[in-house]
Design a protein around this motif. Structure first.
Motif, PDB file in Angstrom:
ATOM      1  N   ARG A 165       0.845  -1.219   0.138  1.00 54.16           N
ATOM      2  CA  ARG A 165       0.057  -0.120  -0.069  1.00 54.16           C
ATOM      3  C   ARG A 165       0.773   1.206   0.025  1.00 54.16           C
ATOM      4  O   ARG A 165       1.881   1.127   0.879  1.00 54.16           O
ATOM      5  CB  ARG A 165      -0.736  -0.228   1.081  1.00 54.16           C
ATOM      6  N   VAL A 166       0.402   2.266  -0.804  1.00 48.20           N
ATOM      7  CA  VAL A 166       1.331   3.463  -0.908  1.00 48.20           C
ATOM      8  C   VAL A 166       1.335   4.249   0.139  1.00 48.20           C
ATOM      9  O   VAL A 166       0.221   4.591   0.586  1.00 48.20           O
ATOM     10  CB  VAL A 166       0.961   4.176  -2.332  1.00 48.20           C
ATOM     11  N   LEU A 167       2.667   4.586   0.421  1.00 43.05           N
ATOM     12  CA  LEU A 167       2.553   5.654   1.733  1.00 43.05           C
ATOM     13  C   LEU A 167       2.599   7.119   1.194  1.00 43.05           C
ATOM     14  O   LEU A 167       2.873   7.530   0.192  1.00 43.05           O
ATOM     15  CB  LEU A 167       3.777   5.377   2.530  1.00 43.05           C
ATOM     16  N   LYS A 168       2.256   8.075   2.217  1.00 44.68           N
ATOM     17  CA  LYS A 168       2.017   9.556   1.792  1.00 44.68           C
ATOM     18  C   LYS A 168       3.462   9.938   1.776  1.00 44.68           C
ATOM     19  O   LYS A 168       4.050  10.153   2.787  1.00 44.68           O
ATOM     20  CB  LYS A 168       1.282  10.170   2.483  1.00 44.68           C
ATOM     21  N   TRP A 169       3.674  10.573   0.686  1.00 42.19           N
ATOM     22  CA  TRP A 169       4.964  11.216   0.616  1.00 42.19           C
ATOM     23  C   TRP A 169       4.919  12.880   0.585  1.00 42.19           C
ATOM     24  O   TRP A 169       3.782  13.416   0.105  1.00 42.19           O
ATOM     25  CB  TRP A 169       5.723  11.130  -0.748  1.00 42.19           C
ATOM     26  N   PRO A 170       5.813  13.705   0.960  1.00 41.89           N
ATOM     27  CA  PRO A 170       5.617  15.288   0.841  1.00 41.89           C
ATOM     28  C   PRO A 170       5.747  15.472  -0.843  1.00 41.89           C
ATOM     29  O   PRO A 170       6.095  14.871  -1.764  1.00 41.89           O
ATOM     30  CB  PRO A 170       6.891  15.760   1.394  1.00 41.89           C
ATOM     31  N   THR A 171       5.099  16.806  -0.932  1.00 37.63           N
ATOM     32  CA  THR A 171       4.840  17.246  -2.443  1.00 37.63           C
ATOM     33  C   THR A 171       5.796  18.104  -2.768  1.00 37.63           C
ATOM     34  O   THR A 171       6.453  19.139  -1.855  1.00 37.63           O
ATOM     35  CB  THR A 171       3.510  17.960  -2.632  1.00 37.63           C
ATOM     36  N   SER A 172       6.759  18.211  -3.797  1.00 40.13           N
ATOM     37  CA  SER A 172       7.847  18.906  -4.308  1.00 40.13           C
ATOM     38  C   SER A 172       7.273  20.326  -4.677  1.00 40.13           C
ATOM     39  O   SER A 172       6.422  20.417  -5.581  1.00 40.13           O
ATOM     40  CB  SER A 172       8.565  18.352  -5.364  1.00 40.13           C
ATOM     41  N   PRO A 173       7.724  21.259  -4.252  1.00 38.87           N
ATOM     42  CA  PRO A 173       7.287  22.726  -4.661  1.00 38.87           C
ATOM     43  C   PRO A 173       7.807  23.127  -6.149  1.00 38.87           C
ATOM     44  O   PRO A 173       7.414  24.108  -6.781  1.00 38.87           O
ATOM     45  CB  PRO A 173       8.079  23.551  -3.505  1.00 38.87           C
ATOM     46  N   LEU A 174       8.662  22.337  -6.422  1.00 39.35           N
ATOM     47  CA  LEU A 174       9.272  22.674  -8.011  1.00 39.35           C
ATOM     48  C   LEU A 174       8.293  22.035  -8.860  1.00 39.35           C
ATOM     49  O   LEU A 174       8.070  22.583 -10.013  1.00 39.35           O
ATOM     50  CB  LEU A 174      10.494  22.159  -8.179  1.00 39.35           C
ATOM     51  N   THR A 175       7.879  20.803  -8.944  1.00 39.00           N
ATOM     52  CA  THR A 175       7.234  20.011  -9.822  1.00 39.00           C
ATOM     53  C   THR A 175       5.885  19.355  -9.320  1.00 39.00           C
ATOM     54  O   THR A 175       5.044  19.212 -10.223  1.00 39.00           O
ATOM     55  CB  THR A 175       7.992  18.736 -10.234  1.00 39.00           C
ATOM     56  N   GLY A 176       5.416  19.810  -8.038  1.00 41.55           N
ATOM     57  CA  GLY A 176       4.146  19.294  -7.572  1.00 41.55           C
ATOM     58  C   GLY A 176       4.194  17.751  -7.694  1.00 41.55           C
ATOM     59  O   GLY A 176       2.859  17.380  -7.278  1.00 41.55           O
ATOM     60  N   ARG A 177       5.047  16.982  -7.648  1.00 40.13           N
ATOM     61  CA  ARG A 177       5.096  15.359  -7.473  1.00 40.13           C
ATOM     62  C   ARG A 177       5.506  15.055  -6.411  1.00 40.13           C
ATOM     63  O   ARG A 177       6.049  15.809  -5.409  1.00 40.13           O
ATOM     64  CB  ARG A 177       5.972  14.990  -8.764  1.00 40.13           C
ATOM     65  N   ARG A 178       5.074  13.810  -5.827  1.00 34.58           N
ATOM     66  CA  ARG A 178       5.402  13.146  -4.448  1.00 34.58           C
ATOM     67  C   ARG A 178       6.943  12.943  -4.716  1.00 34.58           C
ATOM     68  O   ARG A 178       7.326  12.434  -5.622  1.00 34.58           O
ATOM     69  CB  ARG A 178       4.573  12.058  -4.351  1.00 34.58           C
ATOM     70  N   TYR A 179       7.781  13.477  -3.626  1.00 33.55           N
ATOM     71  CA  TYR A 179       9.148  13.601  -4.176  1.00 33.55           C
ATOM     72  C   TYR A 179       9.661  13.256  -2.687  1.00 33.55           C
ATOM     73  O   TYR A 179       9.293  13.493  -1.669  1.00 33.55           O
ATOM     74  CB  TYR A 179       9.636  14.988  -4.599  1.00 33.55           C
ATOM     75  N   LYS A 180      11.005  12.417  -2.744  1.00 35.36           N
ATOM     76  CA  LYS A 180      11.366  12.042  -1.615  1.00 35.36           C
ATOM     77  C   LYS A 180      13.176  11.775  -1.958  1.00 35.36           C
ATOM     78  O   LYS A 180      13.256  11.010  -3.054  1.00 35.36           O
ATOM     79  CB  LYS A 180      10.956  10.645  -1.109  1.00 35.36           C
ATOM     80  N   LEU A 181      14.001  12.299  -1.126  1.00 33.80           N
ATOM     81  CA  LEU A 181      15.361  11.982  -1.283  1.00 33.80           C
ATOM     82  C   LEU A 181      15.808  11.259  -0.177  1.00 33.80           C
ATOM     83  O   LEU A 181      15.801  11.732   0.956  1.00 33.80           O
ATOM     84  CB  LEU A 181      16.087  13.565  -1.455  1.00 33.80           C
ATOM     85  N   VAL A 182      16.550  10.239  -0.317  1.00 32.53           N
ATOM     86  CA  VAL A 182      17.301   9.256   0.700  1.00 32.53           C
ATOM     87  C   VAL A 182      18.922   9.504   0.480  1.00 32.53           C
ATOM     88  O   VAL A 182      19.417   8.985  -0.732  1.00 32.53           O
ATOM     89  CB  VAL A 182      17.016   8.119   0.604  1.00 32.53           C
ATOM     90  N   LYS A 183      19.255  10.177   1.247  1.00 32.57           N
ATOM     91  CA  LYS A 183      21.055  10.394   1.013  1.00 32.57           C
ATOM     92  C   LYS A 183      21.877   9.213   1.081  1.00 32.57           C
ATOM     93  O   LYS A 183      21.495   8.320   2.083  1.00 32.57           O
ATOM     94  CB  LYS A 183      21.596  11.330   1.876  1.00 32.57           C
ATOM     95  N   PRO A 184      22.703   8.686   0.247  1.00 31.23           N
ATOM     96  CA  PRO A 184      23.560   7.600   0.476  1.00 31.23           C
ATOM     97  C   PRO A 184      24.366   7.734   1.908  1.00 31.23           C
ATOM     98  O   PRO A 184      25.218   8.651   2.001  1.00 31.23           O
ATOM     99  CB  PRO A 184      24.366   7.195  -0.697  1.00 31.23           C
ATOM    100  N   PRO A 185      24.489   6.894   2.733  1.00 36.12           N
ATOM    101  CA  PRO A 185      24.964   6.878   4.075  1.00 36.12           C
ATOM    102  C   PRO A 185      26.520   6.456   3.538  1.00 36.12           C
ATOM    103  O   PRO A 185      27.032   5.889   2.898  1.00 36.12           O
ATOM    104  CB  PRO A 185      24.824   5.626   4.932  1.00 36.12           C
ATOM    105  N   GLU A 186      27.504   7.328   4.234  1.00 39.64           N
ATOM    106  CA  GLU A 186      28.878   7.233   4.071  1.00 39.64           C
ATOM    107  C   GLU A 186      29.353   6.337   5.189  1.00 39.64           C
ATOM    108  O   GLU A 186      29.440   6.574   6.431  1.00 39.64           O
ATOM    109  CB  GLU A 186      29.610   8.649   4.169  1.00 39.64           C
ATOM    110  N   LEU A 187      29.682   5.152   4.692  1.00 42.36           N
ATOM    111  CA  LEU A 187      30.310   3.896   5.504  1.00 42.36           C
ATOM    112  C   LEU A 187      31.865   3.864   5.263  1.00 42.36           C
ATOM    113  O   LEU A 187      32.164   3.836   3.942  1.00 42.36           O
ATOM    114  CB  LEU A 187      29.649   2.911   5.385  1.00 42.36           C
TER     115      LEU A 187
END
Length: 401
Positions: free
Chosen positions: A44-66
């Protein structure tokens, strides 16, 4: 009016009762050839924040530095949602993955998100998932232009050697021919830019409906997404292990070679040196070498030289035999005077040729050979013999005639 007979009504009923199997089957519609949905399960799809630039559901996960791991950033659309939300995990390896996902975004919208993404550290590799939402929103040519701008933006923000592309998964709701045209356009763009392109079509056969969810667009969590996750990891490992391909550059035409025509130059030959005059002095050195009359003997470099004088002997003025009248008796002289008077040209009038002058040389003088004394007994005998022969020829009868 004629009445309807029973026979005609029975015929109509007979035609209505015909079995449907006897009738020709209708031709299937092209849209019915490919199923529109899969049989797999999707979360089931979870709710994501909306991007102010494109109006799309947008999410950024930064790669962890290990420590000891290389970071890889994956840029795509809603296909990454199951990975970002944690329903599907990436395989454990020496790679650390980050994600930039814009649900339902086209190529131009994903480019806008990449420009404004807050990525603190440059990743070791950037994986761009080919935008598949352009299949229904734009044409193939427009989609190719948007994809080119997306790759150019990624190459400007990060080094081009770090960027590579993974093909979008096939869709059940879109005709396969149209999807192949878009893939071919994406391949042409990546080839011109010199970016690696990893195909995904052979990993998702259309006959296996369990790889897709019911919408026919997204992959199922249990069957389809594990294949896509493995494809991401394999492409990233190959890209980091091998050097990037060089972009194809059209060969430049070589400049025309200037042809030089050889020119034949004819020069006048210098006149040959004139032969030395026989009446002039010449210097004769060792080895028989001669020098011209005007050249100094010292310029020739010869240590010893001798002078010789050549003259043409005139029979009327000079004689090869010098005569000495002292050796003639008075009787012989009177007889000769009678036969050949002295005022006429005769042998008695011949004079001795002048002796050659010696030229002083700075070199030590060579030991000269002893010359014969003109008054030696051998010379006297020879002269007397010649004179007697000459007198006899005068008194010969041929001379009197």
């Amino acid at each position: 009016m004629p009445r309807k007979g029973r026979r005609s009504q029975a015929q109509k009923q007979r035609w209505r009762k015909l079995d449907a199997s006897e009738l020709p089957a209708p031709a299937p519609h092209p849209s019915d050839a490919t199923p529109c949905g899969g049989t797999g399960h999707r979360h089931r799809v979870l709710k994501w924040p909306t991007s102010p630039l494109t109006g799309r559901r947008y999410k950024l996960v930064k790669p962890p530095e290990l420590p000891g791991k290389k970071t890889v950033l994956i840029v795509g659309n809603s296909h990454l949602r199951a990975i970002v939300d944690g329903f599907v995990r990436m395989p454990e390896s020496q790679l650390s993955f980050g994600f930039l996902s814009a649900c339902g975004a086209s190529g131009s919208e994903i480019r806008t998100e990449v420009l404004h993404a807050a990525v603190p550290h440059a990743p070791d590799a950037v994986c761009v998932m080919a935008p598949g939402n352009n299949l229904t929103s734009t044409t193939v040519d427009v989609a190719g232009g948007d994809f080119k701008n997306l790759l150019t933006t990624c190459s400007n923000r990060w080094p081009k050697s770090k960027v590579f592309v993974v093909d979008f998964p096939p869709r059940l709701a879109v005709e396969p021919q149209h999807q192949d045209l878009l893939r071919q356009e994406y391949r042409r763009v990546t080839a011109r830019l010199g970016v690696k392109y990893f195909s995904a079509t052979e990993h998702f056969p259309l006959s296996n409906l369990a790889l897709w969810s019911k919408d026919g667009v997204h992959l199922s969590d249990d069957k389809g997404m594990p294949i896509l996750v493995q494809l991401f990891w394999s492409a990233a490992s190959q890209h980091l292990a091998t050097p990037p391909p060089t972009p194809w550059v059209s060969p430049k035409p070589s400049p025309p070679v200037r042809k030089v025509t050889p020119i034949l130059v004819v020069r006048e030959s210098s006149p040959a040196p004139r032969s030395p005059d026989t009446h002039q002095w010449r210097t004769i050195g060792q080895g028989g070498k001669t020098s011209p009359p005007g050249e100094s003997p010292k310029s020739r470099g010869s240590p010893q030289r001798r002078m010789a004088h050549q003259q043409v002997c005139d029979s009327s003025n000079e004689s090869f035999l010098p005569l000495n009248p002292v050796w003639f008796s008075g009787t012989a002289l009177s007889a000769m005077e009678k036969v050949s008077p002295s005022h006429l040209s005769c042998l008695a009038d011949f004079q001795l040729s002048p002796k050659a002058k010696k030229v002083a040389s700075p070199a030590p003088k060579r030991r000269s050979r002893p010359r014969d004394n003109p008054r030696s007994p051998a010379i006297k005998v020879k002269v007397m013999h010649i004179c007697s022969s000459f007198i006899c020829s005068i008194h010969s009868p041929h001379r009197d005639k």
